[in-house]
Design a protein around this motif. Sequence first.
Motif, PDB file in Angstrom:
ATOM      1  N   LEU A   1       0.826  -1.214   0.000  1.00  0.00           N
ATOM      2  CA  LEU A   1       0.000   0.000   0.000  1.00  0.00           C
ATOM      3  C   LEU A   1       0.856   1.258   0.000  1.00  0.00           C
ATOM      4  O   LEU A   1       0.605   2.211  -0.745  1.00  0.00           O
ATOM      5  CB  LEU A   1      -0.923   0.008   1.224  1.00  0.00           C
ATOM      6  CG  LEU A   1      -1.803   1.245   1.402  1.00  0.00           C
ATOM      7  CD1 LEU A   1      -2.885   1.277   0.327  1.00  0.00           C
ATOM      8  CD2 LEU A   1      -2.425   1.266   2.798  1.00  0.00           C
TER       9      LEU A   1
ATOM     10  N   GLU B   1       2.662   6.611   2.614  1.00  0.00           N
ATOM     11  CA  GLU B   1       1.961   7.867   2.323  1.00  0.00           C
ATOM     12  C   GLU B   1       0.463   7.644   2.171  1.00  0.00           C
ATOM     13  O   GLU B   1      -0.355   8.405   2.726  1.00  0.00           O
ATOM     14  CB  GLU B   1       2.533   8.509   1.060  1.00  0.00           C
ATOM     15  CG  GLU B   1       1.892   9.839   0.709  1.00  0.00           C
ATOM     16  CD  GLU B   1       2.493  10.468  -0.537  1.00  0.00           C
ATOM     17  OE1 GLU B   1       1.942  11.486  -1.011  1.00  0.00           O
ATOM     18  OE2 GLU B   1       3.504   9.941  -1.050  1.00  0.00           O
ATOM     19  N   THR B   2       0.077   6.615   1.448  1.00  0.00           N
ATOM     20  CA  THR B   2      -1.343   6.323   1.252  1.00  0.00           C
ATOM     21  C   THR B   2      -2.010   5.962   2.567  1.00  0.00           C
ATOM     22  O   THR B   2      -3.130   6.397   2.859  1.00  0.00           O
ATOM     23  CB  THR B   2      -1.526   5.180   0.239  1.00  0.00           C
ATOM     24  OG1 THR B   2      -0.941   5.561  -0.994  1.00  0.00           O
ATOM     25  CG2 THR B   2      -2.993   4.861   0.030  1.00  0.00           C
ATOM     26  N   PHE B   3      -1.315   5.173   3.374  1.00  0.00           N
ATOM     27  CA  PHE B   3      -1.890   4.796   4.661  1.00  0.00           C
ATOM     28  C   PHE B   3      -2.107   6.017   5.548  1.00  0.00           C
ATOM     29  O   PHE B   3      -3.184   6.186   6.136  1.00  0.00           O
ATOM     30  CB  PHE B   3      -0.990   3.793   5.380  1.00  0.00           C
ATOM     31  CG  PHE B   3      -1.435   3.528   6.797  1.00  0.00           C
ATOM     32  CD1 PHE B   3      -2.510   2.687   7.048  1.00  0.00           C
ATOM     33  CD2 PHE B   3      -0.813   4.155   7.866  1.00  0.00           C
ATOM     34  CE1 PHE B   3      -2.956   2.480   8.345  1.00  0.00           C
ATOM     35  CE2 PHE B   3      -1.242   3.945   9.164  1.00  0.00           C
ATOM     36  CZ  PHE B   3      -2.321   3.106   9.405  1.00  0.00           C
TER      37      PHE B   3
ATOM     38  N   ARG C   1      -2.483   9.071   4.752  1.00  0.00           N
ATOM     39  CA  ARG C   1      -3.476   9.993   4.205  1.00  0.00           C
ATOM     40  C   ARG C   1      -4.899   9.436   4.288  1.00  0.00           C
ATOM     41  O   ARG C   1      -5.843  10.165   4.629  1.00  0.00           O
ATOM     42  CB  ARG C   1      -3.137  10.290   2.744  1.00  0.00           C
ATOM     43  CG  ARG C   1      -4.072  11.316   2.085  1.00  0.00           C
ATOM     44  CD  ARG C   1      -3.827  11.426   0.591  1.00  0.00           C
ATOM     45  NE  ARG C   1      -4.143  10.184  -0.106  1.00  0.00           N
ATOM     46  CZ  ARG C   1      -3.295   9.565  -0.933  1.00  0.00           C
ATOM     47  NH1 ARG C   1      -2.091  10.038  -1.165  1.00  0.00           N
ATOM     48  NH2 ARG C   1      -3.670   8.430  -1.533  1.00  0.00           N
ATOM     49  N   ASP C   2      -5.062   8.136   3.998  1.00  0.00           N
ATOM     50  CA  ASP C   2      -6.407   7.597   3.800  1.00  0.00           C
ATOM     51  C   ASP C   2      -6.928   6.703   4.922  1.00  0.00           C
ATOM     52  O   ASP C   2      -8.142   6.420   4.959  1.00  0.00           O
ATOM     53  CB  ASP C   2      -6.455   6.797   2.487  1.00  0.00           C
ATOM     54  CG  ASP C   2      -6.158   7.651   1.271  1.00  0.00           C
ATOM     55  OD1 ASP C   2      -6.326   8.880   1.359  1.00  0.00           O
ATOM     56  OD2 ASP C   2      -5.739   7.078   0.235  1.00  0.00           O
ATOM     57  N   TYR C   3      -6.049   6.246   5.833  1.00  0.00           N
ATOM     58  CA  TYR C   3      -6.496   5.266   6.823  1.00  0.00           C
ATOM     59  C   TYR C   3      -6.213   5.657   8.269  1.00  0.00           C
ATOM     60  O   TYR C   3      -7.057   5.406   9.140  1.00  0.00           O
ATOM     61  CB  TYR C   3      -5.845   3.902   6.546  1.00  0.00           C
ATOM     62  CG  TYR C   3      -6.334   3.259   5.275  1.00  0.00           C
ATOM     63  CD1 TYR C   3      -7.474   2.465   5.265  1.00  0.00           C
ATOM     64  CD2 TYR C   3      -5.665   3.463   4.068  1.00  0.00           C
ATOM     65  CE1 TYR C   3      -7.936   1.874   4.093  1.00  0.00           C
ATOM     66  CE2 TYR C   3      -6.123   2.890   2.891  1.00  0.00           C
ATOM     67  CZ  TYR C   3      -7.260   2.090   2.910  1.00  0.00           C
ATOM     68  OH  TYR C   3      -7.713   1.524   1.750  1.00  0.00           O
TER      69      TYR C   3
ATOM     70  N   GLN D   1      -8.801   6.880  10.717  1.00  0.00           N
ATOM     71  CA  GLN D   1     -10.051   7.049   9.980  1.00  0.00           C
ATOM     72  C   GLN D   1     -10.843   5.754   9.829  1.00  0.00           C
ATOM     73  O   GLN D   1     -12.045   5.713  10.077  1.00  0.00           O
ATOM     74  CB  GLN D   1      -9.759   7.613   8.589  1.00  0.00           C
ATOM     75  CG  GLN D   1      -9.022   8.944   8.596  1.00  0.00           C
ATOM     76  CD  GLN D   1      -8.602   9.347   7.197  1.00  0.00           C
ATOM     77  OE1 GLN D   1      -9.423   9.448   6.286  1.00  0.00           O
ATOM     78  NE2 GLN D   1      -7.300   9.559   7.010  1.00  0.00           N
ATOM     79  N   ARG D   2     -10.179   4.682   9.408  1.00  0.00           N
ATOM     80  CA  ARG D   2     -10.915   3.455   9.112  1.00  0.00           C
ATOM     81  C   ARG D   2      -9.978   2.254   9.166  1.00  0.00           C
ATOM     82  O   ARG D   2      -8.757   2.398   9.034  1.00  0.00           O
ATOM     83  CB  ARG D   2     -11.562   3.525   7.735  1.00  0.00           C
ATOM     84  CG  ARG D   2     -10.618   3.887   6.599  1.00  0.00           C
ATOM     85  CD  ARG D   2     -11.363   4.005   5.285  1.00  0.00           C
ATOM     86  NE  ARG D   2     -10.517   4.513   4.212  1.00  0.00           N
ATOM     87  CZ  ARG D   2     -10.566   4.102   2.958  1.00  0.00           C
ATOM     88  NH1 ARG D   2     -11.408   3.137   2.618  1.00  0.00           N
ATOM     89  NH2 ARG D   2      -9.796   4.625   2.034  1.00  0.00           N
TER      90      ARG D   2
ATOM     91  N   LEU E   1      -8.051  -1.295   8.101  1.00  0.00           N
ATOM     92  CA  LEU E   1      -7.374  -1.728   6.876  1.00  0.00           C
ATOM     93  C   LEU E   1      -6.882  -3.159   7.046  1.00  0.00           C
ATOM     94  O   LEU E   1      -6.226  -3.479   8.034  1.00  0.00           O
ATOM     95  CB  LEU E   1      -6.176  -0.819   6.574  1.00  0.00           C
ATOM     96  CG  LEU E   1      -5.203  -1.321   5.493  1.00  0.00           C
ATOM     97  CD1 LEU E   1      -5.875  -1.282   4.117  1.00  0.00           C
ATOM     98  CD2 LEU E   1      -3.914  -0.500   5.501  1.00  0.00           C
TER      99      LEU E   1
END
Length: 396
Positions: free
Chosen positions: A12, A15-17, A19-21, A24-25, A27
């Motif tokens: 993954l 950076e993506t983790f 920003r997006d997780y 927040q939620r 994985l």
Amino acid sequence: MLESFEAIMAPLGAETFLRDYLGQRPLHLEGPADKWREVMSWPILNRLLGQASIWSAASMPLVLDKEPVPVNAYAAPAAGRDGGQVMRPDPAKVQGFLERGATLVANDIEQLTPELRAFAGAMEQSLGGKVQGNLYLSSKRKQGFRVHFDTHDVFAVHAMGEKTWFVFEGRADAPIAHAQFEGLSAAHHEAAKGALWREVRLKPGDLLYLPRGQYHYALADDGPCAHIAFGVTYPIGLDVMSYLFERIVAEPLARRNLPQGDEAALADRLAGLADRIGEVLREPQTRQAMTAFIANFRYPRAEYDLPGLIEAAGERWRLKAAGVRLIEQGGRAALAKPGTREAVEIPSAVKAQVAWILGRPGFARAELAAAFPADPPAKLDKLLADLSRMALVQPD
């Protein structure tokens, strides 16, 4: 060895983790079966559990059929390493409970091997929190713990066997390790867990991330399985209150007795305290102190390098290239030569160390190590060797 958060979160990516997780939620991140083999395996676990003198009933609790196993059923008094007595687990009794399907929890293992230490350190470096690791060994489709939430973010690193996690949509709002959250009843958790978000089957190489407060429970397969739950805690508003207490102690108004029998006087006193507290919180000194607190919010993870450490303690270096400056742009750092447009990029991981070196005409190897206690000796040795090849420093 997994020494970077980027490698931990592959494929993954960090950076993506972030920003997006993060926060927040949940994985579920699948990985190759051998991804965690250097961090944990059956031989490593057997070796750690075999070091009987490092364990106590507090650091090795057992749970069977959702209930803690009584300490006296598997441990006996023994001399502790720091004096006094501890309840030392009896390996034969522990294994007897494991045969019955008990869950074994090996607490605070993140410092016990170089690989675990590097793994936790890489997480702390990227996440800005304190990382602590507990290993859970389960089997025989026994559910060790009822549905619950944790008061920290969880990164479940699944190393051996297989286990099914039941993750629910319900999430407690920013819970902390306090009786208000830890004393909640099983009925409360059942009512608050919400609908099933996903049934996640973890296999070796997988990682499951759960934000703090996310409801869940897990169920092992018939065979043995083990995962490490790396818990991450971050600086929170209550930490500001702890700092404020130490600051406000110096205020005579805060030390005086509260008015009794006079509501108006009490209201005035509280208003005065509120005004002074607000002033303290707005001071640059407070902001600077909390900035430093946040930057250093991690556990010490120093390593020994003997006998090299002692042999190198008197080694001294001096700055060879005068006028060289450290410049930063767009998150990148470089060394700029005076009077030219030439610049040599340096890794961000050593930016602080290079800035420290440029700030003094000379230094001892031991001084550099003391200034950056979390850096392994090998990292500092490589830095000095690299700077020496660049003709920036030289032995004194």
